[in-house]
Design an enzyme around this catalytic site. Sequence first.
Site, PDB file in Angstrom:
ATOM      1  N   SER A   1     -46.484  11.754 -80.162  1.00 57.44           N
ATOM      2  CA  SER A   1     -46.104  12.400 -81.415  1.00 57.44           C
ATOM      3  C   SER A   1     -44.650  12.086 -81.795  1.00 57.44           C
ATOM      4  O   SER A   1     -44.297  10.912 -81.855  1.00 57.44           O
ATOM      5  CB  SER A   1     -46.356  13.903 -81.274  1.00 57.44           C
ATOM      6  OG  SER A   1     -46.627  14.423 -82.529  1.00 57.44           O
TER       7      SER A   1
ATOM      8  N   LYS B   1     -42.688   8.393 -81.666  1.00 63.56           N
ATOM      9  CA  LYS B   1     -41.832   7.662 -82.617  1.00 63.56           C
ATOM     10  C   LYS B   1     -40.593   7.182 -81.858  1.00 63.56           C
ATOM     11  O   LYS B   1     -40.136   6.046 -82.016  1.00 63.56           O
ATOM     12  CB  LYS B   1     -41.412   8.577 -83.779  1.00 63.56           C
ATOM     13  CG  LYS B   1     -42.579   9.275 -84.510  1.00 63.56           C
ATOM     14  CD  LYS B   1     -42.071  10.197 -85.619  1.00 63.56           C
ATOM     15  CE  LYS B   1     -42.920  11.436 -85.901  1.00 63.56           C
ATOM     16  NZ  LYS B   1     -44.248  11.293 -86.419  1.00 63.56           N
TER      17      LYS B   1
ATOM     18  N   HIS C   1     -54.966  16.116 -81.734  1.00 60.56           N
ATOM     19  CA  HIS C   1     -53.612  15.625 -81.483  1.00 60.56           C
ATOM     20  C   HIS C   1     -53.163  16.103 -80.103  1.00 60.56           C
ATOM     21  O   HIS C   1     -52.927  17.294 -79.898  1.00 60.56           O
ATOM     22  CB  HIS C   1     -52.711  16.217 -82.577  1.00 60.56           C
ATOM     23  CG  HIS C   1     -51.312  15.694 -82.559  1.00 60.56           C
ATOM     24  ND1 HIS C   1     -51.019  14.369 -82.796  1.00 60.56           N
ATOM     25  CD2 HIS C   1     -50.130  16.314 -82.362  1.00 60.56           C
ATOM     26  CE1 HIS C   1     -49.699  14.212 -82.748  1.00 60.56           C
ATOM     27  NE2 HIS C   1     -49.140  15.374 -82.475  1.00 60.56           N
TER      28      HIS C   1
HETATM   29  C1  GTR Z   1     -45.536  17.331 -86.693  1.00 60.89           C
HETATM   30  C2  GTR Z   1     -44.943  16.157 -87.397  1.00 60.89           C
HETATM   31  C3  GTR Z   1     -45.527  14.892 -86.835  1.00 60.89           C
HETATM   32  C4  GTR Z   1     -45.508  14.860 -85.325  1.00 60.89           C
HETATM   33  C5  GTR Z   1     -45.769  16.215 -84.695  1.00 60.89           C
HETATM   34  C6  GTR Z   1     -45.379  16.361 -83.218  1.00 60.89           C
HETATM   35  O1  GTR Z   1     -45.114  18.512 -87.223  1.00 60.89           O
HETATM   36  O2  GTR Z   1     -45.269  16.298 -88.741  1.00 60.89           O
HETATM   37  O3  GTR Z   1     -44.859  13.801 -87.402  1.00 60.89           O
HETATM   38  O4  GTR Z   1     -44.330  14.331 -84.860  1.00 60.89           O
HETATM   39  O5  GTR Z   1     -45.131  17.238 -85.349  1.00 60.89           O
HETATM   40  O6  GTR Z   1     -44.336  15.934 -82.770  1.00 60.89           O
HETATM   41  O7  GTR Z   1     -46.177  16.958 -82.529  1.00 60.89           O
END
Ligand code: GTR
Length: 651
Positions: free
Chosen positions: A253, A257, A394
């Site tokens: 996540s 990045k 996720h």
């Molecule tokens: C969310 C964000 C994503 C992702 C995620 C995470 O809120 O929009 O880009 O990075 O968090 O880190 O779990």
Amino acid sequence: MTGIDSGAAEPANYDESAVRTYTLPDVLAGPDGQAATTAEAWRTTARPHQFAVLEQHVYGRRLPTVPVQVVGAVDRAATTLGDGCRAIRLQARLRLGDSPQAVTTDVLVYLPTSGGPAPVFLHLNFKGNQAEHPDPAIRMSAAWLPDDKRGEIVGNRATAASRAKDALHWPVEKLLDRGYGVATACYGDVFPDRADGRAASALAALGRPLEGDLPADEPGAIATWAWQLSRILDWLITLPEVDASRVIVVGHSRNGKAAVWAGACDERFAMVVSNESGCGGAALERRNFGETIEAITRRFPHWFCPAFRTYADRETDLPVDAHVTLAMAAPRPLYVASASDDRWADPKGEFLAAVAASPVWTLCGREGLGTTAWPPVDTPVGRTIGYHLRTGKHDLLEWDWLRFADHADRTLGAGARAGADAAFHPVQEPLPVPPPPGATLLFGNGTEPGGPQFTALDGGTIDWQVVDGTLVTQPSKGHANHIVSVPVFRDADIHAEFMTAPIARGNSGLYIHGHYEMQIFDSFGVEPPTDQDEGALYRFGKPLVNAARPTGEWQVYDIRFIAPRRGADGAITAPGRITAWLNGRLVQDGIEFTEPRSPYTPYKHGVTDHVRKIEATLRKSGRGPLFLQDHGSPARFRNLWIRPLEAADAP
Ligand code: GTR
């Protein structure tokens, strides 16, 4: 570990038909707009240019190297983890830089106790090292962390309630067992993940501006987390137990990045893994699906450089896209993982970025993803770039990690399971695949002047028929009408195209040296496949995936066979090893085997004087033939060839 805030509450486009048509910027373009046409031009001109564009418009300028020092001593202990898994545990506090304001980060490492220097997976965690594993000796994190509602993080500090809470997301024992070491540190150590986190971040000690109007290319949290990963690497590679040439950076996540950007900034990372990094990571921004630049820069203004925000609602003006970020990993192995329910991260956009990055690998002489078809769930694909779409939400799960390990085994030749055959990537389409130079054709399409290079078990002419350019098994009652190749070999690549028949479940097989059977069987759709299904090394190992095609379709095996070695007394001194591909999928990855296990070998059924001679030669020289098995089904074969791996066996 669904991240801190999944963004699910935000409105977003999830309609594939509403995705705009777009043209991606040319990943190979250099500063003059001309595409690199050689690996050299990519390295020296296009890559530096594209990297600078990413710095300028997305992540901010790369942060400088600083000296890294261990604060106090490294805490090193031998320990036993779950399932009796033995490991060396290291805990070290690293000071990143020598300014008085320099931040520290606490690194936790587990290393396997056997083998030489280990390849290591390094990732940043969300809640502190103590949340990552139940080991009670793990020190509590001191980092600023976003509060949660579960009482694990209270007053922005981790509490004892957070211990082991993320352990499901880090299968330490499984990775150690695969020959990998693992290392982690908390992302909060260098940049508190909040809009005003800058002032308390590592950027202060690096002399960066902390507030007010920041320069457009000023790095933010993601660049700082990437920098943290590189500084941890500085220390990791000083450890004698760590294989410095095989440290793999992984992130999930937002930390995904950071991982892809770390891999871009620091080519010492041997492999880069993005797990569901989505917008601002692996997902194409131009696809307006799921999270957008507008949403991400509004909700997390501290993550990217200020310039990125200016592309909100005008993604098509961005001079790069996620394929360029991914291409920074080339020619190293890259793995991109998505999850089917993680629409916010745009799984398809992550796949398409990997597709669009692939030409860079091609230019560098390696195969990129090797496919343009988005695979079904739970079906890993790829070559030097790997990809999967896991079923579910996720998250970062054991299944994901084990696929990263598979990819590293294969591409880096790392880990306990990798052998010299990590680079064995045979071409399996279109069929038929012509024999390469140095190969001995056993049977092509029946027009070969010498006829099939096989005899019956008694050494006489075979009674298997040639029909429509194929060699058709002549079944017998006793299932012993096998045929045996005239050429013998020790280690060899074996290629066989075959089609199962709708009788006796299509049962046949490739009996290598008469002892080790790569199974041929009607196993289409069987889940999970067993060690008796197609792709199995019969009775030794089930296939990694079920790659079987239905009866009536041509299929193809490519097998790299390394024979077991035996001492003067006949006992095995080194196990044999097989890497096998079936229909474009890796089904056996360096599986090792010792004494034969099949009760059906030709040395037990249908034994003749000729077979006895073959067995004697095998015992003496380690060289034997390939048998095609009669198991009561009229399987068809064509284009069978063997390429010996040793000069002594060359045709
Ligand atoms: C969310 C964000 C994503 C992702 C995620 C995470 O809120 O929009 O880009 O990075 O968090 O880190 O779990």
